[in-house]
Design a protein around this motif. Structure first.
Motif, mmCIF file in Angstrom:
data_model
loop_
_atom_site.group_PDB
_atom_site.id
_atom_site.type_symbol
_atom_site.label_atom_id
_atom_site.label_comp_id
_atom_site.label_asym_id
_atom_site.label_seq_id
_atom_site.Cartn_x
_atom_site.Cartn_y
_atom_site.Cartn_z
ATOM 1 N N GLY A 665 -4.381 -0.518 -11.176
ATOM 2 C CA GLY A 665 -4.315 -0.418 -9.732
ATOM 3 C C GLY A 665 -3.876 -1.750 -9.180
ATOM 4 N N ARG A 666 -3.536 -1.760 -7.900
ATOM 5 C CA ARG A 666 -3.116 -3.014 -7.297
ATOM 6 C C ARG A 666 -3.259 -2.958 -5.785
ATOM 7 N N ALA A 667 -3.363 -4.161 -5.181
ATOM 8 C CA ALA A 667 -3.377 -4.277 -3.729
ATOM 9 C C ALA A 667 -1.948 -4.296 -3.222
ATOM 10 N N VAL A 668 -1.722 -3.603 -2.118
ATOM 11 C CA VAL A 668 -0.397 -3.527 -1.521
ATOM 12 C C VAL A 668 -0.523 -3.899 -0.050
ATOM 13 N N ARG A 669 0.282 -4.849 0.384
ATOM 14 C CA ARG A 669 0.303 -5.213 1.802
ATOM 15 C C ARG A 669 1.357 -4.374 2.510
ATOM 16 N N LEU A 670 0.956 -3.714 3.567
ATOM 17 C CA LEU A 670 1.838 -2.829 4.309
ATOM 18 C C LEU A 670 2.254 -3.467 5.630
ATOM 19 N N PRO A 671 3.533 -3.385 5.994
ATOM 20 C CA PRO A 671 3.968 -3.838 7.320
ATOM 21 C C PRO A 671 3.422 -2.911 8.405
ATOM 22 N N ARG A 672 3.701 -3.263 9.633
ATOM 23 C CA ARG A 672 3.209 -2.490 10.768
ATOM 24 C C ARG A 672 3.738 -1.054 10.723
ATOM 25 N N GLY A 673 2.926 -0.119 11.168
ATOM 26 C CA GLY A 673 3.328 1.277 11.227
ATOM 27 C C GLY A 673 2.551 2.127 10.243
ATOM 28 N N ARG A 674 2.877 3.403 10.230
ATOM 29 C CA ARG A 674 2.224 4.339 9.309
ATOM 30 C C ARG A 674 3.049 4.464 8.043
ATOM 31 N N TRP A 675 2.352 4.480 6.909
ATOM 32 C CA TRP A 675 2.989 4.599 5.598
ATOM 33 C C TRP A 675 2.282 5.687 4.794
ATOM 34 N N TYR A 676 3.070 6.495 4.093
ATOM 35 C CA TYR A 676 2.531 7.566 3.269
ATOM 36 C C TYR A 676 2.676 7.222 1.790
ATOM 37 N N ASP A 677 1.589 7.389 1.050
ATOM 38 C CA ASP A 677 1.674 7.360 -0.410
ATOM 39 C C ASP A 677 2.507 8.566 -0.834
ATOM 40 N N THR A 678 3.627 8.344 -1.524
ATOM 41 C CA THR A 678 4.553 9.446 -1.808
ATOM 42 C C THR A 678 4.006 10.432 -2.829
ATOM 43 N N VAL A 679 2.943 10.075 -3.547
ATOM 44 C CA VAL A 679 2.341 11.002 -4.506
ATOM 45 C C VAL A 679 1.232 11.812 -3.851
ATOM 46 N N THR A 680 0.298 11.142 -3.197
ATOM 47 C CA THR A 680 -0.845 11.839 -2.591
ATOM 48 C C THR A 680 -0.576 12.285 -1.157
ATOM 49 N N GLU A 681 0.467 11.709 -0.518
ATOM 50 C CA GLU A 681 0.802 11.940 0.891
ATOM 51 C C GLU A 681 -0.297 11.469 1.835
ATOM 52 N N ARG A 682 -1.180 10.644 1.348
ATOM 53 C CA ARG A 682 -2.210 10.063 2.204
ATOM 54 C C ARG A 682 -1.561 9.017 3.102
ATOM 55 N N ALA A 683 -1.985 8.951 4.354
ATOM 56 C CA ALA A 683 -1.397 8.051 5.338
ATOM 57 C C ALA A 683 -2.227 6.777 5.484
ATOM 58 N N TYR A 684 -1.542 5.658 5.620
ATOM 59 C CA TYR A 684 -2.178 4.366 5.845
ATOM 60 C C TYR A 684 -1.527 3.716 7.063
ATOM 61 N N GLU A 685 -2.326 3.020 7.845
ATOM 62 C CA GLU A 685 -1.816 2.339 9.020
ATOM 63 C C GLU A 685 -1.717 0.837 8.751
ATOM 64 N N GLY A 686 -0.513 0.290 8.936
ATOM 65 C CA GLY A 686 -0.319 -1.137 8.793
ATOM 66 C C GLY A 686 -0.245 -1.806 10.159
ATOM 67 N N PRO A 687 -0.312 -3.133 10.245
ATOM 68 C CA PRO A 687 -0.322 -4.034 9.091
ATOM 69 C C PRO A 687 -1.701 -4.141 8.463
ATOM 70 N N GLY A 688 -1.688 -4.371 7.178
ATOM 71 C CA GLY A 688 -2.936 -4.514 6.456
ATOM 72 C C GLY A 688 -2.696 -4.375 4.976
ATOM 73 N N GLN A 689 -3.790 -4.375 4.233
ATOM 74 C CA GLN A 689 -3.716 -4.302 2.779
ATOM 75 C C GLN A 689 -4.533 -3.125 2.289
ATOM 76 N N VAL A 690 -4.001 -2.416 1.307
ATOM 77 C CA VAL A 690 -4.662 -1.256 0.739
ATOM 78 C C VAL A 690 -4.657 -1.389 -0.780
ATOM 79 N N PHE A 691 -5.682 -0.881 -1.422
ATOM 80 C CA PHE A 691 -5.729 -0.877 -2.882
ATOM 81 C C PHE A 691 -5.453 0.542 -3.360
ATOM 82 N N VAL A 692 -4.492 0.689 -4.263
ATOM 83 C CA VAL A 692 -4.112 2.018 -4.747
ATOM 84 C C VAL A 692 -4.132 2.031 -6.273
ATOM 85 N N GLU A 693 -4.334 3.210 -6.813
ATOM 86 C CA GLU A 693 -4.303 3.382 -8.262
ATOM 87 C C GLU A 693 -2.871 3.278 -8.778
#
Length: 789
Positions: A665-693
């Protein structure tokens, strides 16, 4: 001979045999003797600075400012770029420029500035010159982005080229990028960086095969690019600034550029990263669009052995349902390593094989070295002798070096007549069935057991009729070689776009093709370096590049191989590689589990081919690289400026490769806006950091909300993968359909995405009022499953 030379000599004798080792010793001594009687030692020198301002002469877009001991020509061009040149230097002649320099902006006027200086005010930039020759690049609002202190020259008392130093200051918060493809990048830390294209295995301070004096500097106040247009050997020493250093005062960032010669002239561009790269492309030339097949999966080996081995490897891909679009033949297919030949015993029916592969959608790519074997009877050598195309020494003798085939001579690609001759030789490769050419040893390289493995610095070059030596020609040698082949292929096969891949190069090389990063060591540091080089080249205007997936010079573990394959599948040039000295690196060689994970990566690249086609076309139109740093759209975000282990693929996708061993797994820093994990389609709101498998078979990829991504559907056709925008927001994107491998201009399709009630509506814009998309649409991210950051 120092310790590094001794190590290199042992490697030469140990790897290539005693005959080749003896040749390299002789070549090294010849080079040493040539330089000993070549350019005179500098001896005593006189230092010079511009002096005080004495006279001002306004002119189109700027004017000429004369100082006590020099003069400065300055102008703002219509594309917003700024040029200044000392000692009467103008924009031309230049190997970097595409055609003539842009016209001056008639609205830009030279006028008085504070403290007796002068300034040129334009729409996008203000340039100010102090009374003693300091040059400031300012934003339209007057904020200083860069201050070039008065330069200093050191001129030999007995005459000859002057070496010079240019010291510069930038904002304390600024970050440096660029200088070509740097393994230590993409952000360039404090240290010295040499500006001299290195040969394979060369030692030194972070050697690079593609160097160019291009700095892209990102700060809170804005982004700017500077290009000091001198091809001579030099170095840049960088030191990042520090805010609040010393009694609460900021310490500015510093750049010290030292050049052994050439004109002191500079171009500067100011604006957003996208605007800066657009101006740079308008100056140095639009990027060549690779043929569509070159955006797929390419595979090579150090040696295929023979035709049957090549067929077995291709069959291995086909039988397992793994996509492959091109196969690279290295020097092993040549007759005794000689350029423009084929070993007829091992490859007796190469044109037949090439045609069979082409029918299956697979092209052959040939390695090409610049060294021509100095053997009577070799077609290229004989015709080259008759046409007098080879580099000579100051005494008029043809310079001889050592290549794969033994003793070789080198065409002088700085002569248009020689480039035309070399371009005609490409007909032999086409007749053999090759669809593209990949350069190696084009720095240029001449093997040697001590000293630099290149031509003598005293070697004479025509330099478009001006005349000069290798000190000036070295860095542009590969650029001119690429131009020769690109133009030759255009003339020989006018209906197809050429495919030329260089190892070395210089500013403007994107006009002729792309770059492969050379033989990156197959370890975890090499994996990280591959991403750094690709990103750095993109920020210098070379959008199409990539590494040897899997590395070279070792045997990667299954984990490392998968991580490398996963990264390479999202880079512009997707080329896997395996050598006969290591284990073979075809996916099935690592076992069933690795094979299945590799299948996913290869299938994803095939699915994204329409998106890569769009990115290639947009790079030609806008200068924007396919692979972009996370700060591309938000350079003011300091956290993004320091993020080097993830990248944007165009405007739509964010790719976060795993670059360290043992990670699931790893931490990913996301720019501003909404981002979708292309596998799970889960949505994340940036800016910020998320940890994903990130298990071994997966690299985290995120899609921007509202993005329109052209992909290959399950039926083989192209469809639009649309990611739902956030509620109350809109999205959209650009799509460029595949117009084939010819020169037909594809139309850019613009799409808008919005919510209408409880459904997402996708409309095509600006085509005779029609709003229905020309392609099937599949909307993803509708579940809107949000995750906490």
């Amino acid at each position: 001979m120092d310790g590094r030379d001794l190590v290199r000599s042992m490697k030469v004798f140990g790897s290539a045999g005693p005959a080749h080792g003896v040749r390299t010793v002789r070549a090294a001594w010849r080079r040493w003797r040539a330089d000993a009687v070549g350019p005179a030692p500098r001896g005593a020198e006189r230092a010079r600075v511009p002096g005080a301002m004495r006279e001002v002469e306004p002119g189109p877009g700027g004017g000429v400012i004369r100082f006590g001991r020099s003069e400065l020509r300055i102008l703002v061009a219509v594309n917003g770029a700024v040029f200044w040149g000392w000692d009467g230097a103008g924009p031309e002649p230049s190997y970097a420029l595409a055609g003539r320099a842009p016209e001056p902006d008639p609205r830009a006027v030279l006028e008085p500035d504070k403290d007796g200086g002068r300034r040129v005010v334009a729409e996008r930039v203000t340039v100010a010159v102090s009374r003693h020759g300091a040059v400031e690049v300012r934003t339209p609002g007057g904020v200083v982005l860069r201050r070039e202190l008065p330069p200093r020259w050191w001129e030999p008392v007995g005459g000859g080229p002057a070496r010079w130093t240019q010291r510069s200051e930038v904002a304390a918060d600024a970050r440096f990028f660029g200088l070509g493809g740097r393994a230590s990048g993409p952000r360039l830390r404090d240290g010295a960086y040499r500006l001299w294209n290195a040969a394979p295995g060369a030692a030194g301070d972070a050697p690079a095969s593609v160097t160019m004096p291009v700095q892209l500097v990102v700060a809170d106040a804005g982004t700017h690019l500077v290009f000091h247009d001198s091809t001579w050997d030099g170095s840049v020493t960088l030191r990042e600034g520090e805010e609040g250093a010393g009694s609460g005062h900021d310490r500015p960032g510093r750049s010290v550029l030292r050049m052994d010669g050439g004109p002191l002239r500079c171009w500067a561009m100011v604006g957003t990263p996208a605007r800066v790269l657009l101006a740079w492309a308008s100056l140095t030339g639009v990027a060549a669009v690779p043929p569509a097949w070159a955006l797929g999966h390419q595979h090579g080996r150090r040696g295929f052995g023979d035709e049957q081995e090549l067929r077995r490897v291709v069959a291995g891909y086909q039988e397992r349902g793994l996509p492959v679009d091109a196969v690279h033949l290295d020097a092993g297919h040549l007759n005794a390593g000689r350029v423009f030949t084929v070993d007829e015993e091992r490859f007796p029916k190469l044109p037949v094989l090439a045609e069979e592969l082409r029918r299956d959608g697979i092209r052959l790519v040939s390695v090409v070295d610049p060294g021509v074997p100095a053997v009577a009877g070799h077609a290229a050598y004989d015709s080259g002798v008759d046409a007098d195309v080879f580099v000579r020494d100051p005494a008029g003798r043809v310079v001889r070096g050592v290549g794969r085939s033994g003793e070789v001579v080198f065409p002088d690609f700085t002569d248009a007549r020689v480039r035309a001759w070399w371009g005609g030789l490409c007909a032999e490769r086409l007749e053999r069935g090759f669809a593209g050419l990949r350069h190696d040893r084009d720095a240029p390289v001449s093997s040697a057991v001590f000293g630099e493995p290149t031509l003598p610095r005293s070697a004479r070059h025509r330099l478009e009729g001006r005349g000069g030596d290798h000190r000036e020609a070295h860095n542009v040698y590969a650029l001119c070689m690429a131009g020769a082949e690109y133009e030759g292929l255009r003339e020989l096969v006018p209906e197809e776009r050429p495919f030329v891949l260089s190892r070395s190069g210089w500013a403007g090389m994107q006009r002729y093709g792309g770059a492969w990063t050379g033989q990156v060591a197959s370890g975890w540091p090499g994996l990280r370096a591959s991403l750094a080089v690709v990103m750095g080249l993109g920020l210098c205007g070379v959008p199409y590049s990539g590494p040897d997936g899997g590395g070279s010079g070792g045997s990667p573990s299954p984990e490392l191989y998968l991580r490398w394959l996963g990264l390479a599948a999202y880079l512009p040039l997707f080329r896997t590689y395996g050598g006969a000295r290591e284990r073979y690196l075809e996916p099935w060689e690592f076992g069933a589990e690795v094979l299945e994970h590799a299948r996913v990566a290869l299938a994803e690249r095939r699915r994204l081919l329409p998106y890569f086609v769009t990115l290639a076309q947009l790079a030609r139109r806008t200068g924007a690289p396919y692979v972009r740093p996370l700060w591309w759209s938000a350079p003011e975000d300091r956290a993004l400026r320091d993020c080097e282990d993830a990248f944007l693929l165009g405007d739509c996708l964010l790719v976060a490769p795993v670059l360290d061993p043992g990670a699931d797994g790893r931490a990913v820093r996301l720019p501003r806006g909404r981002w979708y994990d292309t596998v799970t389609e889960r949505a994340y709101e940036g800016p910020g950091q998320v940890f994903v498998e990130a298990p071994p078979g997966r690299i985290p990829v995120f899609a921007r909300a509202g993005a329109v991504v052209p992909v290959r559907g399950e039926d083989g056709g192209v469809e639009l993968e649309v990611w739902a925008p956030a509620r109350g927001r809109a999205g959209g994107g650009l799509v460029v359909p595949d117009a084939g491998d010819g020169w037909e201009e594809a139309e850019v399709e613009r799409y808008a995405v919005r919510w209408e009630g409880r459904r997402v509506v996708v409309e095509r814009e600006g085509v005779d009022g029609a709003r229905v998309p020309s392609l099937p649409v599949r909307v993803r991210g509708l579940a809107e499953r949000s995750a906490q950051m």
